[in-house]
Design an enzyme around this catalytic site. Structure first.
Site, short mmCIF file in Angstrom:
data_model
loop_
_atom_site.label_atom_id
_atom_site.label_comp_id
_atom_site.label_asym_id
_atom_site.label_seq_id
_atom_site.Cartn_x
_atom_site.Cartn_y
_atom_site.Cartn_z
N ASP A 8 34.35 90.24 51.40
CA ASP A 8 33.45 89.93 51.81
C ASP A 8 32.95 88.23 51.31
O ASP A 8 33.90 88.14 50.39
CB ASP A 8 32.33 90.70 51.74
CG ASP A 8 31.12 89.94 52.24
OD1 ASP A 8 31.21 89.84 53.35
OD2 ASP A 8 30.19 89.74 51.53
N SER A 9 32.87 87.38 51.89
CA SER A 9 32.13 86.15 51.85
C SER A 9 31.46 86.22 50.44
O SER A 9 31.47 85.38 49.99
CB SER A 9 31.60 85.51 52.53
OG SER A 9 30.32 86.13 52.51
N GLY A 41 28.47 82.64 57.10
CA GLY A 41 27.66 82.90 58.42
C GLY A 41 27.42 81.84 59.47
O GLY A 41 27.28 81.49 61.02
N CYS A 71 33.47 92.14 56.18
CA CYS A 71 32.83 91.45 56.99
C CYS A 71 32.52 91.11 58.29
O CYS A 71 33.51 90.64 58.48
CB CYS A 71 32.94 89.96 55.84
SG CYS A 71 31.85 88.34 56.14
N THR A 73 31.17 87.94 59.80
CA THR A 73 32.00 87.04 59.83
C THR A 73 33.30 86.23 59.91
O THR A 73 33.82 85.99 60.91
CB THR A 73 31.09 85.95 59.38
OG1 THR A 73 29.83 86.35 59.19
CG2 THR A 73 31.60 84.44 59.43
N GLU A 156 20.80 87.30 49.00
CA GLU A 156 21.63 86.86 47.96
C GLU A 156 20.67 86.73 46.40
O GLU A 156 20.69 86.15 45.38
CB GLU A 156 23.12 86.28 48.23
CG GLU A 156 24.06 86.31 49.19
CD GLU A 156 24.92 86.25 48.89
OE1 GLU A 156 25.71 85.28 47.81
OE2 GLU A 156 25.90 87.64 49.33
N CYS A 190 25.71 92.51 59.88
CA CYS A 190 26.16 92.06 58.93
C CYS A 190 25.89 92.99 57.92
O CYS A 190 25.54 93.78 57.65
CB CYS A 190 25.14 90.89 58.24
SG CYS A 190 25.32 89.94 57.35
N THR A 191 26.98 92.43 56.83
CA THR A 191 27.18 93.83 55.63
C THR A 191 26.19 93.92 54.30
O THR A 191 26.03 94.19 53.90
CB THR A 191 28.82 93.84 54.87
OG1 THR A 191 29.12 92.47 54.65
CG2 THR A 191 29.53 94.55 56.21
N HIS A 192 25.91 92.44 54.85
CA HIS A 192 24.66 92.44 53.81
C HIS A 192 23.21 93.18 53.49
O HIS A 192 22.51 93.38 53.29
CB HIS A 192 23.80 90.63 53.75
CG HIS A 192 25.03 89.99 52.99
ND1 HIS A 192 26.27 89.21 52.82
CD2 HIS A 192 24.72 89.18 51.74
CE1 HIS A 192 26.79 88.75 52.34
NE2 HIS A 192 26.14 88.54 50.99
N1 DGL Z 1 28.07 89.41 55.30
C1 DGL Z 1 29.26 88.75 55.50
C2 DGL Z 1 28.67 89.18 57.67
O1 DGL Z 1 28.84 90.96 57.33
C3 DGL Z 1 28.08 87.35 56.08
C4 DGL Z 1 27.82 86.92 54.57
C5 DGL Z 1 27.66 85.53 54.88
O2 DGL Z 1 26.75 84.68 55.86
O3 DGL Z 1 28.54 84.82 54.54
O4 DGL Z 1 29.10 88.94 57.99
#
Ligand code: DGL
Length: 271
Positions: A8-9, A41, A71, A73, A156, A190-192
């Site tokens: 992931d990012s 993102g 992720c 993205t 974050e 989005c996984t966040h």
């Molecule tokens: N966790 C990432 C996703 O699922 C995005 C986070 C980012 O913007 O880096 O899209």
């Protein structure tokens, strides 16, 4: 024998890894968070592709032969090119899988009105990957999307459960509902975003189904391993988890448990 790589990012993929651990407790995993360059993102296709490929190569160099882009993205902007152009050159027996298709494939079972909302990063929204993949699996379903560029920075920076986050959640909920008041299902693309789920529920109309994708992706990985015994038989099974970050490890360890659900000890990976 090799561990399964999860990328992931930043921290978001830990919400997916948490589900992998539950579904596949005996397998070994290596997690890589590109915290030094997060968020992805708002970045261009080229940049997300370049960063993702670099991290996938690091996971390959650590021995992984199967890597999951946890992720959206990266799945939206880099997965296809890596699968079609890079893997044949690197090693055609290795695999890289994403999170968008497995999520799109089950979404039709969740909605009664036939209209689904997707919250995601600007990059995922712009790629239209959810619209394309849901149309393939469920051609009658209408999909409306809403980009939430402030949500990843809020999460974050540990603001996801503070009152300041309410404004950004409510604003995007209203905008999504304006596009399709009849929607009954909202996908957190989005996984966040699972960290914001309580606030999202609070501002969603009553009865709306809110879907986080961790368990869906985990179920899909279980199914993939069943269908690919040649890959499954090479996966090492000692129940270990290793965590790598491209930025400060103390910071990673302090933040990661909110996503992963338990304490994490990370190692620095120099890009
Ligand atoms: N966790 C990432 C996703 O699922 C995005 C986070 C980012 O913007 O880096 O899209």
């Amino acid at each position: 024998m090799f561990p399964i790589g999860v990328f992931d990012s930043g921290y978001g993929g830990l919400t997916v890894l948490r589900s992998f651990k539950k579904a596949l407790p005996e397998y070994d995993f290596i997690y890589l968070g590109d915290n030094a360059r997060t968020p992805y993102g708002n970045r261009s296709f080229e940049t997300v592709y370049e960063y993702t490929l670099e991290c996938v190569n690091h996971l390959f160099n650590m021995g992984c032969r199967l890597v999951i882009l946890a992720c959206n993205t990266a799945s939206a902007k880099a997965l296809r090119t890596i699968q079609q152009n890079d893997l044949p050159k690197i090693d055609s027996s290795r695999r890289v899988l994403g999170v968008i298709r497995p999520t799109a494939e089950i979404i039709g079972k969740m909605t009664h009105t036939g209209t689904v909302g997707v919250f995601a990063t600007a990059g995922t929204v712009q790629s239209e990957s959810y619209i394309i993949e849901i149309a393939k699996a469920w051609p009658k379903i209408t999909v409306v999307q809403e980009a939430c560029p402030m949500w990843v920075p809020l999460i974050e920076n540990n603001e996801y459960n503070k009152p300041g986050a309410d404004y950004f959640v409510q604003q995007h909920m209203l905008q999504l509902l304006q596009k399709a008041p009849e929607l009954d299902t909202i996908l957190l693309g989005c996984t966040h975003y699972p960290l914001l789920i309580e606030k999202i529920k609070q501002f969603a109309p009553q009865g709306t189904t809110i879907i986080a994708q961790g368990d869906i992706v985990a179920e899909s990985l279980v199914d993939y391993l069943k269908r690919h015994p040649e890959m499954e038989s090479q996966c090492s099974k000692n129940g270990t988890m290793q965590f790598y970050t491209t930025d400060d490890t103390a910071n990673f360890n302090a933040h990661a448990s909110a996503f992963f659900g338990s304490e994490v000890q990370s190692t620095f990976l120099h890009l």
